[in-house]
Design a protein around this motif. Structure first.
Motif, PDB file in Angstrom:
ATOM      1  N   LYS A 197       0.823  -1.202   0.000  1.00 49.50           N
ATOM      2  CA  LYS A 197       0.000   0.000   0.000  1.00 49.50           C
ATOM      3  C   LYS A 197       0.864   1.261   0.000  1.00 49.50           C
ATOM      4  O   LYS A 197       2.025   1.253   0.407  1.00 49.50           O
ATOM      5  CB  LYS A 197      -0.930   0.000   1.219  1.00 49.50           C
ATOM      6  N   ALA A 198       0.254   2.371  -0.428  1.00 49.49           N
ATOM      7  CA  ALA A 198       0.993   3.634  -0.512  1.00 49.49           C
ATOM      8  C   ALA A 198       1.456   4.098   0.862  1.00 49.49           C
ATOM      9  O   ALA A 198       2.522   4.698   1.002  1.00 49.49           O
ATOM     10  CB  ALA A 198       0.122   4.701  -1.169  1.00 49.49           C
ATOM     11  N   LEU A 199       0.652   3.850   1.890  1.00 45.54           N
ATOM     12  CA  LEU A 199       1.068   4.071   3.275  1.00 45.54           C
ATOM     13  C   LEU A 199       1.112   2.713   3.946  1.00 45.54           C
ATOM     14  O   LEU A 199       0.089   2.038   4.049  1.00 45.54           O
ATOM     15  CB  LEU A 199       0.097   4.991   4.016  1.00 45.54           C
ATOM     16  N   SER A 200       2.296   2.321   4.382  1.00 47.81           N
ATOM     17  CA  SER A 200       2.461   1.006   4.990  1.00 47.81           C
ATOM     18  C   SER A 200       3.093   1.131   6.363  1.00 47.81           C
ATOM     19  O   SER A 200       3.968   1.974   6.588  1.00 47.81           O
ATOM     20  CB  SER A 200       3.332   0.109   4.105  1.00 47.81           C
ATOM     21  N   THR A 201       2.648   0.268   7.264  1.00 45.63           N
ATOM     22  CA  THR A 201       3.286   0.144   8.572  1.00 45.63           C
ATOM     23  C   THR A 201       3.867  -1.260   8.728  1.00 45.63           C
ATOM     24  O   THR A 201       4.099  -1.711   9.848  1.00 45.63           O
ATOM     25  CB  THR A 201       2.276   0.422   9.707  1.00 45.63           C
ATOM     26  N   GLY A 202       4.109  -1.926   7.621  1.00 44.69           N
ATOM     27  CA  GLY A 202       4.543  -3.326   7.616  1.00 44.69           C
ATOM     28  C   GLY A 202       3.329  -4.208   7.520  1.00 44.69           C
ATOM     29  O   GLY A 202       3.074  -4.844   6.500  1.00 44.69           O
ATOM     30  N   GLU A 203       2.560  -4.278   8.575  1.00 42.00           N
ATOM     31  CA  GLU A 203       1.219  -4.837   8.584  1.00 42.00           C
ATOM     32  C   GLU A 203       0.372  -3.919   9.438  1.00 42.00           C
ATOM     33  O   GLU A 203       0.874  -3.228  10.330  1.00 42.00           O
ATOM     34  CB  GLU A 203       1.188  -6.264   9.156  1.00 42.00           C
ATOM     35  N   GLY A 204      -0.908  -3.895   9.185  1.00 39.76           N
ATOM     36  CA  GLY A 204      -1.788  -3.060   9.985  1.00 39.76           C
ATOM     37  C   GLY A 204      -3.019  -2.672   9.207  1.00 39.76           C
ATOM     38  O   GLY A 204      -3.121  -2.886   7.997  1.00 39.76           O
ATOM     39  N   GLY A 205      -3.983  -2.101   9.918  1.00 38.33           N
ATOM     40  CA  GLY A 205      -5.216  -1.649   9.296  1.00 38.33           C
ATOM     41  C   GLY A 205      -5.809  -0.496  10.074  1.00 38.33           C
ATOM     42  O   GLY A 205      -5.411  -0.211  11.216  1.00 38.33           O
TER      43      GLY A 205
END
Length: 392
Positions: A197-205
């Motif tokens: 995704k364009a903004l990523s935190t590694g994994e997350g929602g």
């Protein structure tokens, strides 16, 4: 063209294979300093970074509440759980499996509806025509980051007495026709922060909602349904986002609009360069702002002279990775064998769609090389088709 395609024995265009996507994350002293503060605090979860990330995303989206979770999938699962939904859920079959899995995990029945042939998003008329009188939820999807027709879907859902929610995994930063951001429609919209995704935190929602009661229940649900006294009020999950993930989000959120602007320019470069080739692009509805999580084209035998799979093989030989989202669609996956849905538009798109490489820091000249590889395949289409046979 004098060059021969690699699939016919010529040298590949790219010496180093081009991946479909790569994460774009700023990791600098500011971020590492934030990591250090988190480690020193001893609070790796349920801390201030998550709360601040939620606050900043809510301000960005201009919604009342954002609830950070461990993934878009768990977010969808919890939204459906907190709605106390029953019966069935209308959703597209042309979507990532997580959309359907969240429905099934809640013991709800998926009713698959067709998508629009040009935008690839859920067709509001198909929602109206979908059989069944036990529909409690309509689940829209912003496919590849193109905004769904949220207003029409809202009318279709209301006519059935159903709630409208969105799998907005691809959509963070996009805008609807009225200028509001994706995240502001329906009862809730759920985003993904995974590496593609364009903004990523590694994994997350992230779950965005303007319903304060739902927001409060979701905050409880993501922590096992435990308000802190170990007397759980509901059957929840461990769906918490970590403080480290939130720190990544906080560092990169201010860069999101610039990141998306670059993705749109990359997509524009693709569209302009491919204009001379007989491929069809996903349509972006007038007045909307897409995210371009992916850049996907439709390849038809009749127009291009090669099938989608033949073109994919020719591009792979040149060092260009591609992906065939979402083939098979959900209603033909083995986990959903009970579905008897007849979805001609979905079937057509899944046979013909091909997703090309795109990531936020991708050099523009690599877009040109991908287009060159496609043009080379088209110029030699008859020879390639004869070599590969009739596997279309």
């Amino acid at each position: 063209m004098s060059r021969r395609p690699a699939v016919l024995g010529g040298p590949p265009l790219l010496a180093d294979p081009l991946p479909m996507t790569r994460p774009t994350i700023v990791a600098d002293d500011e971020l590492f300093g934030h990591f250090g503060a988190i480690f020193d605090s001893g609070m790796l979860t349920n801390g201030p970074a998550v709360a601040e990330f939620e606050r900043q995303v809510a301000a960005y989206l201009r919604v009342d509440d954002v609830i950070a979770v461990s993934s878009c999938t768990t977010g969808l699962m919890l939204v459906l759980r907190c709605l106390s939904a029953s019966g069935s859920v209308i959703l597209p079959s042309f979507t990532f499996m997580a959309s359907g899995h969240a429905v099934r995990w809640n013991d709800l029945r998926p009713r698959f509806a067709d998508c629009e042939p040009d935008t690839f998003t859920l067709d509001p008329q198909a929602v109206r025509n979908c059989s069944g009188d036990d529909v409690s939820v309509v689940l829209g999807v912003h496919t590849f980051g193109v905004p769904s027709d949220a207003d029409e879907l809202a009318q279709a859902a209301a006519a059935r007495g159903a709630e409208l929610i969105f799998d907005a995994a691809h959509g963070l930063g996009g805008r609807y026709r009225d200028g509001t951001r994706i995240g502001s429609k329906g009862l809730a919209e759920v985003f993904s922060l995974s590496p593609t995704k364009a903004l990523s935190t590694g994994e997350g929602g992230l779950i965005a909602t303007n319903d304060p009661g739902l927001a409060a229940e979701l905050r409880l649900a993501r922590n096992y349904g435990n308000p802190g006294d170990y007397d759980s009020r509901m059957i929840g999950l461990n769906a918490r986002m970590t403080e480290l993930a939130a720190a990544i989000g906080l560092r990169n959120l201010p860069l999101l609009d610039a990141t998306l602007d670059r993705r749109r320019r990359l997509a524009g470069r693709y569209a302009e360069t491919l204009a001379t080739l007989p491929v069809r692009l996903q349509r972006v509805p007038d007045g909307t702002t897409p995210v371009y999580k992916d850049f996907t084209v439709l390849v038809t035998d009749e127009e291009f002279g090669l099938s989608r799979d033949q073109l994919a093989a020719a591009l792979a030989a040149e060092g260009v990775s591609t992906r065939t989202y979402f083939d098979p669609p959900l209603h033909r996956q083995r986990a959903y064998t009970e579905s008897a849905a007849q979805l001609p538009v979905t079937e057509m798109i899944t046979r013909k769609c091909l997703t090309l490489p795109l990531y936020s820091h991708m050099p523009f000249d690599l877009v040109d090389r991908v287009c060159e590889a496609m043009a080379l395949a088209y110029a030699h289409r008859h020879e390639i088709a004869a070599t590969m046979g009739d596997e279309r």
